[in-house]
Design an enzyme around this catalytic site. Structure first.
Site, PDB file in Angstrom:
ATOM      1  N   SER A 121       0.824  -1.218   0.000  1.00 33.45           N
ATOM      2  CA  SER A 121       0.000   0.000   0.000  1.00 33.45           C
ATOM      3  C   SER A 121       0.855   1.264   0.000  1.00 33.45           C
ATOM      4  CB  SER A 121      -0.898   0.001   1.237  1.00 33.45           C
ATOM      5  OG  SER A 121      -1.572   1.246   1.367  1.00 33.45           O
ATOM      6  N   TYR A 145      -2.173   5.233  -4.314  1.00 34.15           N
ATOM      7  CA  TYR A 145      -3.256   6.192  -4.128  1.00 34.15           C
ATOM      8  C   TYR A 145      -2.736   7.454  -4.780  1.00 34.15           C
ATOM      9  CZ  TYR A 145      -6.102   3.518  -0.811  1.00 34.15           C
ATOM     10  OH  TYR A 145      -6.929   2.598  -0.214  1.00 34.15           O
ATOM     11  N   THR A 171      -5.415   2.333  -7.240  1.00 31.82           N
ATOM     12  CA  THR A 171      -6.731   2.145  -6.618  1.00 31.82           C
ATOM     13  C   THR A 171      -7.621   3.334  -6.931  1.00 31.82           C
ATOM     14  OG1 THR A 171      -5.794   0.787  -4.876  1.00 31.82           O
ATOM     15  CG2 THR A 171      -7.930   1.805  -4.414  1.00 31.82           C
ATOM     16  N   LYS A 250      -7.565  -0.893  -9.861  1.00 33.29           N
ATOM     17  CA  LYS A 250      -8.272  -1.617  -8.789  1.00 33.29           C
ATOM     18  C   LYS A 250      -9.562  -0.898  -8.415  1.00 33.29           C
ATOM     19  CE  LYS A 250      -7.478  -3.382  -4.069  1.00 33.29           C
ATOM     20  NZ  LYS A 250      -8.079  -2.534  -3.056  1.00 33.29           N
ATOM     21  N   HIS A 274     -13.327  -3.078  -2.425  1.00 36.44           N
ATOM     22  CA  HIS A 274     -12.548  -2.656  -1.259  1.00 36.44           C
ATOM     23  C   HIS A 274     -13.010  -3.406  -0.003  1.00 36.44           C
ATOM     24  CE1 HIS A 274      -9.543   0.674  -0.722  1.00 36.44           C
ATOM     25  NE2 HIS A 274      -9.745   0.421   0.551  1.00 36.44           N
TER      26      HIS A 274
HETATM   27  C1  FNR Z   1      -7.772  -2.192   2.751  1.00 37.18           C
HETATM   28  N1  FNR Z   1      -7.809  -2.053   1.373  1.00 37.18           N
HETATM   29  C2  FNR Z   1      -6.937  -1.191   0.741  1.00 37.18           C
HETATM   30  N2  FNR Z   1      -6.896  -1.127  -0.625  1.00 37.18           N
HETATM   31  C3  FNR Z   1      -6.010  -0.336  -1.246  1.00 37.18           C
HETATM   32  O1  FNR Z   1      -6.002  -0.296  -2.471  1.00 37.18           O
HETATM   33  N3  FNR Z   1      -5.113   0.407  -0.509  1.00 37.18           N
HETATM   34  C4  FNR Z   1      -5.098   0.403   0.846  1.00 37.18           C
HETATM   35  O2  FNR Z   1      -4.277   1.072   1.476  1.00 37.18           O
HETATM   36  C5  FNR Z   1      -6.067  -0.391   1.505  1.00 37.18           C
HETATM   37  N4  FNR Z   1      -6.137  -0.398   2.867  1.00 37.18           N
HETATM   38  C6  FNR Z   1      -6.930  -1.328   3.510  1.00 37.18           C
HETATM   39  C7  FNR Z   1      -6.891  -1.431   4.888  1.00 37.18           C
HETATM   40  C8  FNR Z   1      -7.623  -2.426   5.524  1.00 37.18           C
HETATM   41  C9  FNR Z   1      -7.543  -2.555   7.011  1.00 37.18           C
HETATM   42  C10 FNR Z   1      -8.409  -3.323   4.765  1.00 37.18           C
HETATM   43  C11 FNR Z   1      -9.171  -4.448   5.431  1.00 37.18           C
HETATM   44  C12 FNR Z   1      -8.487  -3.198   3.402  1.00 37.18           C
HETATM   45  C13 FNR Z   1      -8.685  -2.921   0.569  1.00 37.18           C
HETATM   46  C14 FNR Z   1      -7.985  -4.227   0.230  1.00 37.18           C
HETATM   47  O3  FNR Z   1      -6.953  -4.028  -0.689  1.00 37.18           O
HETATM   48  C15 FNR Z   1      -8.948  -5.252  -0.370  1.00 37.18           C
HETATM   49  O4  FNR Z   1      -9.624  -4.673  -1.453  1.00 37.18           O
HETATM   50  C16 FNR Z   1      -9.952  -5.798   0.626  1.00 37.18           C
HETATM   51  O5  FNR Z   1      -9.394  -5.966   1.900  1.00 37.18           O
HETATM   52  C17 FNR Z   1     -10.462  -7.136   0.122  1.00 37.18           C
HETATM   53  O6  FNR Z   1     -11.471  -7.598   0.890  1.00 37.18           O
HETATM   54  P1  FNR Z   1     -11.307  -8.678   2.071  1.00 37.18           P
HETATM   55  O7  FNR Z   1     -10.396  -9.791   1.593  1.00 37.18           O
HETATM   56  O8  FNR Z   1     -10.735  -7.946   3.238  1.00 37.18           O
HETATM   57  O9  FNR Z   1     -12.721  -9.100   2.256  1.00 37.18           O
END
Ligand code: FNR
Length: 377
Positions: A121, A145, A171, A250, A274
């Site tokens: 990330s 981002y 993303t 994404k 997400h």
């Molecule tokens: C995320 N996700 C996420 N996505 C992204 O593109 N950049 C990020 O910094 C983050 N940060 C983030 C923090 C936390 C705590 C979570 C749980 C999720 C989304 C992540 O990449 C992904 O899309 C989801 O977590 C997928 O779903 P599941 O497997 O958690 O159900």
């Protein structure tokens, strides 16, 4: 097999083998404000729940006389040969889930040990160069981002290239944080902001903007000012021009968006909502997968709701080229650092592999829509 054999040593394994148990123990382990950040979602979390429930719609046909003694789970993604289709989704501020605050490094170490790529990330607690240095032979991806400051965006991508990342994941669905009641109730956002700036504070363009010795408040305020960029299609040519590395977008859930992104020259589509964290009242990500996969010839990465190896196999059958998990590996990190992440990933891989063996699907190529029955039809 190793996981089964571990049980023969006579020691009752203390590790969790179901997602429910993993989640329960992580909830006990993490401080409440961190737990609400990781486990929570948008609104009443209907979409988040629907993401996981969506997998129950599909049943995998068992096929006999196949002799699937060996399974081939290797996959090609944007020119990379991966040993399995599993990936780790980008998770910001993941260091809060580790004992020492270096959860990004621990996750990278787990990637090196398992061959499961990490998508690192932008919002990390360790600079991307240090994260990439832990990948070993496993390729890694940098998740962007996109800041409103284009020079800063270019600098982040340039650094990712220099650090050796194999692709850039942009993303699109989180230029502003969604309505997340659990985060509001614990008022954790100011605390989170203080922990996710390593990629910015180590960036020469960012440093030039705020000054090398700027007070913390100034740094956070500047970051907040440039973080959220509501991109439009007009920005895609610029994003594409940033790098020759594979570019993956994404958060794409509509086939028209997939087609337009393909026309704009991206290398892969990443279907995700997400994890239900951004918008409530949506469509389970799995329901979006077949149409998006059919819309273009590009490879498709999928996440949102994958909780088991069985879920991963179903997503592959519905058109995913690779399947990512978010919360599951983060819970492993919370419970056991890099070892915990490795355990979660190996368990997912083992379950998927055993399912392919038992149900007679010797390779990923054998897993298509015909392997599934729609149990609601
Ligand atoms: C995320 N996700 C996420 N996505 C992204 O593109 N950049 C990020 O910094 C983050 N940060 C983030 C923090 C936390 C705590 C979570 C749980 C999720 C989304 C992540 O990449 C992904 O899309 C989801 O977590 C997928 O779903 P599941 O497997 O958690 O159900």
């Amino acid at each position: 097999l190793e996981i089964h054999l571990d049980g023969l040593t006579g020691v009752v394994p203390s590790r969790p083998f179901t997602f429910a148990e993993l989640e329960r123990r992580a909830a006990e382990t993490l401080p409440p404000w961190v737990w609400s950040y990781v486990a929570g979602g948008a609104g009443d979390e209907h979409t988040q729940e629907a993401n996981t429930a969506a997998f129950r719609r599909w049943g995998l046909y068992p096929r006999m006389f196949v002799g699937a003694r060996e399974r081939d789970t290797a996959v090609d993604l944007c020119g990379l040969r991966l040993p399995s289709p599993l990936m780790m989704a980008p998770v910001g501020v993941v260091g809060l889930c580790s004992q020492d605050g270096h959860g990004d490094l621990a996750t990278a170490e787990a990637a090196a040990r398992t061959g499961v790529p990490m998508i690192a990330s932008t919002l990390s607690q360790d600079p991307m160069e240090e994260v990439a240095a832990r990948f070993g032979d496993t390729p890694g991806f940098f998740q962007l981002y996109t800041p409103t400051d284009r020079e800063l965006a270019e600098s982040l991508v340039r650094r990712a290239e220099t650090a050796g990342f194999a692709g850039i994941v942009v993303t699109l669905d989180t230029w502003v944080t969604g309505w997340r009641p659990r985060d509001l109730a614990t008022a954790n956002m100011p605390m989170l902001r203080g922990h996710c700036l390593a990629n910015y504070t180590s960036d020469p363009v960012f440093q030039a903007r705020v000054g090398a010795d700027a007070p913390r408040d100034t740094v956070v305020a500047h970051w907040a000012g440039v973080f959220g960029n509501p991109l439009t299609w007009d920005d895609l040519p610029w994003l594409r021009s940033l790098t020759d590395l594979p570019l993956i977008v994404k958060g794409v859930c509509h086939p028209d968006d997939a087609r337009r992104a393909a026309d704009g020259g991206v290398d892969a589509i990443y279907v995700s909502n997400h994890g239900g964290r951004q918008a409530n009242g949506g469509i389970p990500a799995l329901e979006c997968l077949p149409d998006v996969a059919a819309a273009t010839d590009l490879p498709v990465v999928f996440d949102s709701g994958v909780r088991s190896g069985t879920d991963a196999v179903k997503a592959l059958a519905l058109g995913a080229t690779a399947v990512a998990v978010g919360r599951p590996y983060v819970y492993g990190l919370a419970l056991g650092g890099a070892d915990g992440v490795v355990h979660v990933l190996r368990s997912l891989l083992a379950e998927a592999d055993l399912l392919m063996a038992v149900d007679g699907y010797p390779s990923l190529g054998d897993l298509g829509p015909d392997a599934l029955r729609d149990l609601r039809a």
